[in-house]
Write a protein that holds these residues in place. Structure first.
Motif, PDB file in Angstrom:
ATOM      1  N   ILE A   9      34.167  11.330  83.153  1.00 18.88           N
ATOM      2  CA  ILE A   9      33.093  12.200  82.775  1.00 18.88           C
ATOM      3  C   ILE A   9      31.941  11.302  83.439  1.00 18.88           C
ATOM      4  O   ILE A   9      31.699  10.218  83.222  1.00 18.88           O
ATOM      5  CB  ILE A   9      32.792  12.125  81.556  1.00 18.88           C
ATOM      6  CG1 ILE A   9      33.874  12.726  80.561  1.00 18.88           C
ATOM      7  CG2 ILE A   9      31.477  13.132  80.986  1.00 18.88           C
ATOM      8  CD1 ILE A   9      33.728  12.958  79.281  1.00 18.88           C
ATOM      9  N   ARG A  10      31.564  12.156  84.536  1.00 19.63           N
ATOM     10  CA  ARG A  10      30.484  11.376  85.696  1.00 19.63           C
ATOM     11  C   ARG A  10      29.289  11.067  84.926  1.00 19.63           C
ATOM     12  O   ARG A  10      28.825   9.681  85.111  1.00 19.63           O
ATOM     13  CB  ARG A  10      30.229  12.434  86.744  1.00 19.63           C
ATOM     14  CG  ARG A  10      30.947  12.038  87.991  1.00 19.63           C
ATOM     15  CD  ARG A  10      30.466  12.946  89.123  1.00 19.63           C
ATOM     16  NE  ARG A  10      31.487  14.208  89.126  1.00 19.63           N
ATOM     17  CZ  ARG A  10      32.781  14.319  89.468  1.00 19.63           C
ATOM     18  NH1 ARG A  10      33.453  13.205  89.861  1.00 19.63           N
ATOM     19  NH2 ARG A  10      33.403  15.416  89.472  1.00 19.63           N
ATOM     20  N   SER A  11      28.524  12.023  84.207  1.00 23.13           N
ATOM     21  CA  SER A  11      27.245  11.666  83.611  1.00 23.13           C
ATOM     22  C   SER A  11      27.162  12.079  82.151  1.00 23.13           C
ATOM     23  O   SER A  11      27.053  13.526  81.927  1.00 23.13           O
ATOM     24  CB  SER A  11      26.154  12.283  84.268  1.00 23.13           C
ATOM     25  OG  SER A  11      24.893  12.021  83.734  1.00 23.13           O
ATOM     26  N   THR A  12      27.680  11.172  81.142  1.00 23.12           N
ATOM     27  CA  THR A  12      27.765  11.669  79.873  1.00 23.12           C
ATOM     28  C   THR A  12      26.688  12.471  79.196  1.00 23.12           C
ATOM     29  O   THR A  12      25.458  11.886  79.298  1.00 23.12           O
ATOM     30  CB  THR A  12      28.455  10.689  79.110  1.00 23.12           C
ATOM     31  OG1 THR A  12      27.535   9.473  79.099  1.00 23.12           O
ATOM     32  CG2 THR A  12      29.858  10.282  79.420  1.00 23.12           C
ATOM     33  N   LYS A  13      26.738  13.343  78.443  1.00 22.12           N
ATOM     34  CA  LYS A  13      25.872  13.811  77.407  1.00 22.12           C
ATOM     35  C   LYS A  13      26.172  13.684  75.990  1.00 22.12           C
ATOM     36  O   LYS A  13      27.218  13.452  75.788  1.00 22.12           O
ATOM     37  CB  LYS A  13      25.647  15.500  77.660  1.00 22.12           C
ATOM     38  CG  LYS A  13      25.514  15.989  79.221  1.00 22.12           C
ATOM     39  CD  LYS A  13      25.660  17.214  79.219  1.00 22.12           C
ATOM     40  CE  LYS A  13      25.678  18.085  80.446  1.00 22.12           C
ATOM     41  NZ  LYS A  13      27.182  17.779  81.045  1.00 22.12           N
ATOM     42  N   LEU A  14      24.946  13.762  75.286  1.00 21.24           N
ATOM     43  CA  LEU A  14      25.367  13.849  73.775  1.00 21.24           C
ATOM     44  C   LEU A  14      26.539  14.644  73.162  1.00 21.24           C
ATOM     45  O   LEU A  14      27.404  14.280  72.360  1.00 21.24           O
ATOM     46  CB  LEU A  14      24.199  13.838  72.982  1.00 21.24           C
ATOM     47  CG  LEU A  14      22.952  13.101  73.261  1.00 21.24           C
ATOM     48  CD1 LEU A  14      21.751  13.430  72.481  1.00 21.24           C
ATOM     49  CD2 LEU A  14      23.532  11.515  72.628  1.00 21.24           C
ATOM     50  N   GLU A  15      26.494  15.740  73.947  1.00 23.00           N
ATOM     51  CA  GLU A  15      27.671  16.709  73.305  1.00 23.00           C
ATOM     52  C   GLU A  15      29.056  16.508  73.705  1.00 23.00           C
ATOM     53  O   GLU A  15      29.870  17.245  73.209  1.00 23.00           O
ATOM     54  CB  GLU A  15      27.120  18.074  73.825  1.00 23.00           C
ATOM     55  CG  GLU A  15      26.803  18.431  75.236  1.00 23.00           C
ATOM     56  CD  GLU A  15      25.368  18.308  75.475  1.00 23.00           C
ATOM     57  OE1 GLU A  15      24.572  17.438  74.817  1.00 23.00           O
ATOM     58  OE2 GLU A  15      24.778  19.154  76.405  1.00 23.00           O
ATOM     59  N   ASP A  16      29.175  15.410  74.564  1.00 26.12           N
ATOM     60  CA  ASP A  16      30.385  15.270  75.075  1.00 26.12           C
ATOM     61  C   ASP A  16      31.353  14.222  73.922  1.00 26.12           C
ATOM     62  O   ASP A  16      32.277  13.809  74.118  1.00 26.12           O
ATOM     63  CB  ASP A  16      30.474  14.353  76.283  1.00 26.12           C
ATOM     64  CG  ASP A  16      30.018  15.206  77.519  1.00 26.12           C
ATOM     65  OD1 ASP A  16      29.274  14.573  78.625  1.00 26.12           O
ATOM     66  OD2 ASP A  16      30.255  16.321  77.499  1.00 26.12           O
TER      67      ASP A  16
END
Lengths: 114, 111
Positions: free
Chosen positions: A79-86
């Motif tokens: 996952i290149r640029s993680t988000k909170l929803e990941d």
């Protein structure tokens, strides 16, 4: 009994950082999958991989996600640029034959994005 | 059309009782219907599976009943035990390789 192994078991990462989740499928299996499970929800398909290429991906699997089988044994999800929803449990699975036989799941990697 | 609907969301059964979990699907291309058992912190593990050419499959205390015309299938756990307490997922696949999971049922067996 053969098993699918995933590492790490738990990963905490800062939002925007890259993460790589690793899986060692069962050695003679040909089909590989990543699924995810947000806490308390159902298991959702992300991507399937066969013959060194993606065979199907879901709408969740956007440009931030990629998969690789770098050395013929490991199977990775990046996952290149993680988000909170990941934040979720990510499960790797492998299968010997095309859909309809037993898919073996790993124990999962719990990804927490803060 | 890719959905698999599962009910109930949670189920409490007394030890020795019968646990019944139901699933329904829409896609007639599905041709393999597994049930997975998941304990906390673990990955799903295949429990039992059925293909639509049979109406019932039994393995020990676990039975799948399959109704092709109604597009429904169910899991019955006979003589339910506290060790059966887990989350159960029905799933379906066919044509494509991926599994489509139901929403899950959290089963609690009271001693």
């Amino acid at each position: 009994e053969p098993e699918v192994t995933q590492t790490p078991s738990h990963q905490v990462t800062q939002m925007g950082q890259e993460v790589i989740l690793r899986c060692v499928p069962i050695s003679n299996h040909l089909y590989f999958y990543w699924y995810r499970q947000i806490l308390g929800q159902k298991v959702e398909f992300l991507v399937s991989f066969y013959n060194n290429e993606i065979s199907e991906k879901s709408e969740i699997f956007d440009d931030q996600f990629s998969v690789e089988r770098p050395d013929g044994s490991n199977f990775t999800l990046k996952i290149r640029s993680t988000k909170l929803e990941d934040s979720a449990m990510y499960f790797c699975a492998s299968e010997g034959d095309r859909g309809g036989t037993e898919a073996f799941f790993g124990q999962g990697t719990r990804l927490t994005v803060v | 059309q890719q959905q698999v609907k599962q009910s109930p969301q949670s189920l409490i059964v007394q030890k020795g009782g019968i646990s019944i979990i139901n699933c329904a699907y829409e896609n007639t291309a599905f041709d393999y219907f597994p049930w997975y058992q998941q304990f906390p912190g673990k990955g799903p593990a295949l429990l039992i599976a059925i293909r639509p050419d049979v109406s019932e499959k039994k393995e020990g205390r676990f039975t799948i009943s399959f109704n092709k015309s109604a597009k429904q299938f169910s899991l019955h756990i006979m003589d339910s035990q506290p060790g059966d307490s887990a989350t159960y997922f029905c799933a379906a696949t066919g044509g494509a390789q991926k599994l489509v999971f139901g929403q899950g049922t959290r089963l609690t067996i009271n001693p």
